[in-house]
Design a protein around this motif. Structure first.
Motif, PDB file in Angstrom:
ATOM      1  N   GLY A  32     -10.597 -10.166  -5.742  1.00  0.00           N
ATOM      2  CA  GLY A  32     -11.304 -10.741  -4.604  1.00  0.00           C
ATOM      3  C   GLY A  32     -10.714 -10.316  -3.277  1.00  0.00           C
ATOM      4  O   GLY A  32      -9.975  -9.332  -3.185  1.00  0.00           O
ATOM      5  N   VAL A  33     -11.047 -11.076  -2.261  1.00  0.00           N
ATOM      6  CA  VAL A  33     -10.578 -10.825  -0.899  1.00  0.00           C
ATOM      7  C   VAL A  33      -9.859 -12.066  -0.392  1.00  0.00           C
ATOM      8  O   VAL A  33     -10.342 -13.188  -0.578  1.00  0.00           O
ATOM      9  N   GLY A  47      -7.280  -8.759   3.117  1.00  0.00           N
ATOM     10  CA  GLY A  47      -7.160  -7.661   2.182  1.00  0.00           C
ATOM     11  C   GLY A  47      -7.641  -8.005   0.789  1.00  0.00           C
ATOM     12  O   GLY A  47      -7.948  -9.158   0.477  1.00  0.00           O
ATOM     13  N   ALA A  48      -7.693  -6.987  -0.049  1.00  0.00           N
ATOM     14  CA  ALA A  48      -8.130  -7.152  -1.430  1.00  0.00           C
ATOM     15  C   ALA A  48      -6.958  -7.579  -2.300  1.00  0.00           C
ATOM     16  O   ALA A  48      -5.828  -7.143  -2.093  1.00  0.00           O
ATOM     17  N   PHE A  49      -7.251  -8.439  -3.278  1.00  0.00           N
ATOM     18  CA  PHE A  49      -6.203  -8.840  -4.213  1.00  0.00           C
ATOM     19  C   PHE A  49      -6.686  -8.674  -5.652  1.00  0.00           C
ATOM     20  O   PHE A  49      -7.878  -8.744  -5.947  1.00  0.00           O
ATOM     21  N   THR A  50      -5.731  -8.441  -6.525  1.00  0.00           N
ATOM     22  CA  THR A  50      -5.952  -8.413  -7.966  1.00  0.00           C
ATOM     23  C   THR A  50      -4.900  -9.310  -8.594  1.00  0.00           C
ATOM     24  O   THR A  50      -3.710  -9.141  -8.313  1.00  0.00           O
ATOM     25  N   TYR A  51      -5.352 -10.259  -9.420  1.00  0.00           N
ATOM     26  CA  TYR A  51      -4.423 -11.240  -9.969  1.00  0.00           C
ATOM     27  C   TYR A  51      -4.532 -11.308 -11.485  1.00  0.00           C
ATOM     28  O   TYR A  51      -5.630 -11.491 -12.029  1.00  0.00           O
ATOM     29  N   ASP A  52      -3.405 -11.136 -12.162  1.00  0.00           N
ATOM     30  CA  ASP A  52      -3.301 -11.254 -13.609  1.00  0.00           C
ATOM     31  C   ASP A  52      -2.714 -12.626 -13.910  1.00  0.00           C
ATOM     32  O   ASP A  52      -1.518 -12.854 -13.728  1.00  0.00           O
ATOM     33  N   MET A  54      -2.383 -14.349 -16.822  1.00  0.00           N
ATOM     34  CA  MET A  54      -1.496 -14.434 -17.981  1.00  0.00           C
ATOM     35  C   MET A  54      -0.162 -13.729 -17.716  1.00  0.00           C
ATOM     36  O   MET A  54       0.907 -14.239 -18.036  1.00  0.00           O
ATOM     37  N   GLY A  55      -0.228 -12.553 -17.121  1.00  0.00           N
ATOM     38  CA  GLY A  55       0.984 -11.792 -16.848  1.00  0.00           C
ATOM     39  C   GLY A  55       1.700 -12.214 -15.589  1.00  0.00           C
ATOM     40  O   GLY A  55       2.808 -11.741 -15.310  1.00  0.00           O
ATOM     41  N   LYS A  56       1.063 -13.097 -14.799  1.00  0.00           N
ATOM     42  CA  LYS A  56       1.630 -13.577 -13.539  1.00  0.00           C
ATOM     43  C   LYS A  56       2.005 -12.407 -12.617  1.00  0.00           C
ATOM     44  O   LYS A  56       3.140 -12.288 -12.148  1.00  0.00           O
ATOM     45  N   LYS A  57       0.996 -11.574 -12.367  1.00  0.00           N
ATOM     46  CA  LYS A  57       1.172 -10.425 -11.491  1.00  0.00           C
ATOM     47  C   LYS A  57       0.112 -10.465 -10.391  1.00  0.00           C
ATOM     48  O   LYS A  57      -1.021 -10.875 -10.627  1.00  0.00           O
ATOM     49  N   LEU A  58       0.472 -10.022  -9.207  1.00  0.00           N
ATOM     50  CA  LEU A  58      -0.440 -10.045  -8.063  1.00  0.00           C
ATOM     51  C   LEU A  58      -0.261  -8.787  -7.228  1.00  0.00           C
ATOM     52  O   LEU A  58       0.864  -8.398  -6.903  1.00  0.00           O
ATOM     53  N   ARG A  59      -1.375  -8.167  -6.882  1.00  0.00           N
ATOM     54  CA  ARG A  59      -1.359  -7.045  -5.930  1.00  0.00           C
ATOM     55  C   ARG A  59      -2.204  -7.457  -4.732  1.00  0.00           C
ATOM     56  O   ARG A  59      -3.353  -7.906  -4.878  1.00  0.00           O
ATOM     57  N   PHE A  60      -1.648  -7.299  -3.549  1.00  0.00           N
ATOM     58  CA  PHE A  60      -2.377  -7.617  -2.322  1.00  0.00           C
ATOM     59  C   PHE A  60      -2.228  -6.447  -1.363  1.00  0.00           C
ATOM     60  O   PHE A  60      -1.117  -6.017  -1.057  1.00  0.00           O
ATOM     61  N   ARG A  61      -3.367  -5.927  -0.892  1.00  0.00           N
ATOM     62  CA  ARG A  61      -3.364  -4.805   0.030  1.00  0.00           C
ATOM     63  C   ARG A  61      -4.208  -5.165   1.252  1.00  0.00           C
ATOM     64  O   ARG A  61      -5.414  -5.321   1.159  1.00  0.00           O
ATOM     65  N   SER A  62      -3.560  -5.304   2.385  1.00  0.00           N
ATOM     66  CA  SER A  62      -4.284  -5.681   3.601  1.00  0.00           C
ATOM     67  C   SER A  62      -4.627  -4.453   4.430  1.00  0.00           C
ATOM     68  O   SER A  62      -3.979  -3.406   4.327  1.00  0.00           O
ATOM     69  N   ASN A  63      -5.677  -4.610   5.249  1.00  0.00           N
ATOM     70  CA  ASN A  63      -6.088  -3.566   6.206  1.00  0.00           C
ATOM     71  C   ASN A  63      -6.411  -2.245   5.534  1.00  0.00           C
ATOM     72  O   ASN A  63      -6.335  -1.194   6.149  1.00  0.00           O
ATOM     73  N   GLU A  64      -6.781  -2.303   4.260  1.00  0.00           N
ATOM     74  CA  GLU A  64      -7.112  -1.070   3.555  1.00  0.00           C
ATOM     75  C   GLU A  64      -8.615  -1.016   3.316  1.00  0.00           C
ATOM     76  O   GLU A  64      -9.332  -0.223   3.905  1.00  0.00           O
ATOM     77  N   SER A  65      -9.096  -1.911   2.440  1.00  0.00           N
ATOM     78  CA  SER A  65     -10.529  -1.958   2.194  1.00  0.00           C
ATOM     79  C   SER A  65     -11.252  -2.823   3.226  1.00  0.00           C
ATOM     80  O   SER A  65     -12.467  -2.764   3.353  1.00  0.00           O
ATOM     81  N   HIS A  66     -10.483  -3.625   3.978  1.00  0.00           N
ATOM     82  CA  HIS A  66     -11.076  -4.495   4.999  1.00  0.00           C
ATOM     83  C   HIS A  66     -10.275  -4.350   6.296  1.00  0.00           C
ATOM     84  O   HIS A  66      -9.540  -5.254   6.688  1.00  0.00           O
TER      85      HIS A  66
END
Length: 213
Positions: A32-33, A47-52, A54-66
């Protein structure tokens, strides 16, 4: 911007439906965003985020896709289970590996959160015009603060308001999909592999939240 913050505070102060039997749920896998705004109405990051979940992992990238005019350009890969995270600079093919002192983040309800109320934002009598959410609250011992988190009945986090002695932030989530659309985003980039763990200066608390302070 001020209206959004005022709405969260108003919801927390005026909701009256309480129950003791609620247990914190855990969000599913998500893409999501996320937007981050302080109480002054300044947008710190979008920014866009991807959240796992079960694995408790998060990627957040700002000012890239938005891309917007904000003060922060972040690319964070968080491993909450392992207690480490990476600050990534894809343009320069570099990164910093750091220890996490606090694993709290706005995409999952802490296990010790307290149920506050169930409320409906909008008009519940008109289909599609109301959103029913559960409100959870809790403390932040590391920063002497508190938080208020609103999640849907399906445990999708809508917004989280963190307020401390020094600052306050509103995290809002939009365009959520219940899936990990790009699993590679949760893998350590090749140029970061083997990176040594940096020493944490005394008195520093590394966390996802502190990246916006």
């Amino acid at each position: 911007m001020y209206a959004a913050v005022a709405l969260v505070v108003f919801m927390c102060l005026t909701a009256t439906t309480h129950a003791e039997h609620h247990q914190p749920c855990h969000a599913p896998n998500m893409t999501g965003v996320m937007s981050v705004m302080n109480l002054k109405g300044e947008i710190k990051a979008v920014g866009a985020f991807t959240y796992d979940s079960m694995g408790k992992k998060l990627r957040f990238r700002s000012n890239e896709s938005h891309p917007i005019n904000t003060s922060l350009g972040l690319d964070l890969l968080m491993f909450f289970e392992e207690g480490i995270f990476y600050e990534i600079d894809s343009k320069n093919q570099s990164c910093e590996k750091k220890a996490l002192q606090c694993t709290m983040h706005p995409l999952d309800i802490p296990d010790d959160a307290k149920f506050y109320s169930t409320i409906t934002s909008g008009n519940p009598s008109i289909e599609g015009e109301g959103l029913k959410v559960n409100v959870w609250t809790g403390s932040m011992p590391d920063s002497k603060g508190h938080y208020t988190m609103s999640v849907t009945m399906g445990c999708l986090p809508v917004s989280t308001f963190y307020f401390t002695e020094s600052t306050s932030f509103l995290f809002s989530n939009m365009d959520i999909e219940n899936e990990i659309k790009d699993p590679d985003l949760l893998v350590v980039p090749s140029f970061c592999q083997g990176q040594p763990l940096e020493e944490t200066p005394e008195g520093t608390v590394n966390s996802f939240l502190n990246e916006f302070m």
